[in-house]
Design a protein around this motif. Sequence first.
Motif, PDB file in Angstrom:
ATOM      1  N   VAL A 219       0.845  -1.200   0.000  1.00  0.00           N
ATOM      2  CA  VAL A 219       0.000   0.000   0.000  1.00  0.00           C
ATOM      3  C   VAL A 219       0.876   1.243   0.000  1.00  0.00           C
ATOM      4  O   VAL A 219       1.941   1.295   0.617  1.00  0.00           O
ATOM      5  CB  VAL A 219      -0.967   0.026   1.204  1.00  0.00           C
ATOM      6  CG1 VAL A 219      -1.912  -1.162   1.137  1.00  0.00           C
ATOM      7  CG2 VAL A 219      -0.234   0.053   2.537  1.00  0.00           C
ATOM      8  N   GLN A 226       3.032   4.339  -7.215  1.00  0.00           N
ATOM      9  CA  GLN A 226       2.160   3.218  -7.556  1.00  0.00           C
ATOM     10  C   GLN A 226       2.278   2.880  -9.043  1.00  0.00           C
ATOM     11  O   GLN A 226       2.422   1.705  -9.418  1.00  0.00           O
ATOM     12  CB  GLN A 226       0.713   3.545  -7.224  1.00  0.00           C
ATOM     13  CG  GLN A 226      -0.250   2.388  -7.532  1.00  0.00           C
ATOM     14  CD  GLN A 226      -1.712   2.818  -7.510  1.00  0.00           C
ATOM     15  OE1 GLN A 226      -2.052   3.920  -7.935  1.00  0.00           O
ATOM     16  NE2 GLN A 226      -2.575   1.940  -7.007  1.00  0.00           N
ATOM     17  N   ASP A 245      -1.877  -1.156  -3.868  1.00  0.00           N
ATOM     18  CA  ASP A 245      -3.090  -0.360  -3.660  1.00  0.00           C
ATOM     19  C   ASP A 245      -2.743   1.056  -3.230  1.00  0.00           C
ATOM     20  O   ASP A 245      -1.817   1.270  -2.424  1.00  0.00           O
ATOM     21  CB  ASP A 245      -3.967  -0.992  -2.571  1.00  0.00           C
ATOM     22  CG  ASP A 245      -4.518  -2.347  -2.977  1.00  0.00           C
ATOM     23  OD1 ASP A 245      -4.752  -2.542  -4.188  1.00  0.00           O
ATOM     24  OD2 ASP A 245      -4.701  -3.209  -2.094  1.00  0.00           O
ATOM     25  N   LEU A 247      -3.717   3.346  -0.866  1.00  0.00           N
ATOM     26  CA  LEU A 247      -4.523   3.157   0.334  1.00  0.00           C
ATOM     27  C   LEU A 247      -3.755   3.602   1.571  1.00  0.00           C
ATOM     28  O   LEU A 247      -2.566   3.317   1.709  1.00  0.00           O
ATOM     29  CB  LEU A 247      -4.889   1.673   0.471  1.00  0.00           C
ATOM     30  CG  LEU A 247      -5.826   1.263   1.592  1.00  0.00           C
ATOM     31  CD1 LEU A 247      -7.230   1.788   1.335  1.00  0.00           C
ATOM     32  CD2 LEU A 247      -5.858  -0.258   1.744  1.00  0.00           C
ATOM     33  N   TYR A 249      -2.543   3.302   5.319  1.00  0.00           N
ATOM     34  CA  TYR A 249      -2.256   2.091   6.099  1.00  0.00           C
ATOM     35  C   TYR A 249      -3.341   1.810   7.130  1.00  0.00           C
ATOM     36  O   TYR A 249      -3.592   0.657   7.493  1.00  0.00           O
ATOM     37  CB  TYR A 249      -0.897   2.221   6.803  1.00  0.00           C
ATOM     38  CG  TYR A 249      -0.864   3.203   7.946  1.00  0.00           C
ATOM     39  CD1 TYR A 249      -1.142   2.807   9.251  1.00  0.00           C
ATOM     40  CD2 TYR A 249      -0.567   4.548   7.728  1.00  0.00           C
ATOM     41  CE1 TYR A 249      -1.129   3.714  10.305  1.00  0.00           C
ATOM     42  CE2 TYR A 249      -0.555   5.458   8.774  1.00  0.00           C
ATOM     43  CZ  TYR A 249      -0.841   5.039  10.056  1.00  0.00           C
ATOM     44  OH  TYR A 249      -0.833   5.941  11.092  1.00  0.00           O
ATOM     45  N   VAL A 252      -6.136  -0.702   5.902  1.00  0.00           N
ATOM     46  CA  VAL A 252      -5.798  -2.043   5.427  1.00  0.00           C
ATOM     47  C   VAL A 252      -6.649  -3.077   6.161  1.00  0.00           C
ATOM     48  O   VAL A 252      -6.870  -2.977   7.373  1.00  0.00           O
ATOM     49  CB  VAL A 252      -4.302  -2.343   5.644  1.00  0.00           C
ATOM     50  CG1 VAL A 252      -3.988  -3.798   5.340  1.00  0.00           C
ATOM     51  CG2 VAL A 252      -3.449  -1.425   4.774  1.00  0.00           C
TER      52      VAL A 252
END
Length: 409
Positions: A219, A226, A245, A247, A249, A252
């Motif tokens: 992530v 990314q 992803d 995202l 943390y 998650v």
Amino acid sequence: MWGDLHRVPSGPRAQAAGRIADGLFRHAVSRLPVRVEFPDGRVLGDPAAPDAPVMLVHRPRDFTARVGRSGLIGFGEAYMAGDWSAPDLTAVLEVFAARAATLIPGPLQRLRGMVIPKPPGSEKNTTRNTRSNISRHYDLSNELFGLFLDDTLTYSSALFGRDETVPSWDDLVSAQHRKIDHLLDGAGVREGSRVLEIGTGWGELAIRAAARGATVRSVTLSTEQQDLACKRIAEAGYADRVQVDLLDYRRVDGRYDAVVSVEMIEAVGHQFWGTYFRTLDRVLAPGGRVAIQAITMPHDRMLATRNTYTWVHKYIFPGGFLPSVRAIEEITEHQTNLRVRQRLSMGDHYARTLRLWDERFAEHADDVAALGFDDVFRRMWHFYLCYSEAGFRSGYLDVQQIVLDRRDA
């Protein structure tokens, strides 16, 4: 982009602050093994250290005006503006870093809370702000980072071999792989492991974990990272084993046999360290292990500076803050079921890594300019790399690989 950097502070208040800064600076350097040279021929520094590193002050009034307005932020800004320079910038900054706690006289340090700026609320790493803070550094340009990082695009301390005390650029790839492999070993990553990586970077750790037969969820909050990480992972043939992803943390889900995170905790912010470690605890499967790499600072300095707004916050890592080893141990003991089992100190390895990055950055100065980064940015980045190297060389900073597992493991 540079706000008021090109405007030297002026007016009666600025002049008074400049005079105070000038007096404090002279008092500090008179006891230091550094040689400060002025345009009129004056020299400051410890006369008993004739071979001390040299700091050249080109515009004394501008220098003290900036320091008077912004303290250590102004010290860095004065370098960015060209008010001072140094033939060996790291050596000069190492002198100051080694004595960071005593540069200001003791009685004046009690006034720290009144004069040192506080971090703006917009930089606190809430779920709303964190992506913006991360983007300001890691989304600068993949091409920029590619100019001074090695082929692994690993932006963290390497781990050099015993015979690489003065490493060359050609040693860096193997040293980065050695660092990654040591961390994966600590986390117990093997065939069939379910791995969570918090902080993707540009994908090298995920690639090496997948090469061991693990499945990886990584992530990040950097769109630039990314995109390139996914491309590199696919080119390495592991797109079916690695998922990257965009995202936070904190969001998650799932359970993982191994959780790894390289120099990510520094971007969390001290207000959220408990959240960070509780998240690691929550997603770790029974029998699993956590392995992190963390830049650390002495506990007393951490306590003294945790509410301070610094040059690094303003220009390099908004919202970041370095933990101490003691803070990590206390938070995990009191707020989680995780316990520190192993530690590897490798601060001298980071100093060597940063030296190679800075040399590479200087070699590619024309390419950096071609990407659209101006002279002020290039001086800023050079200052950042040397400032960091000086912190590790002086011992003010360290970097640790830390392995944790559950209390009842």
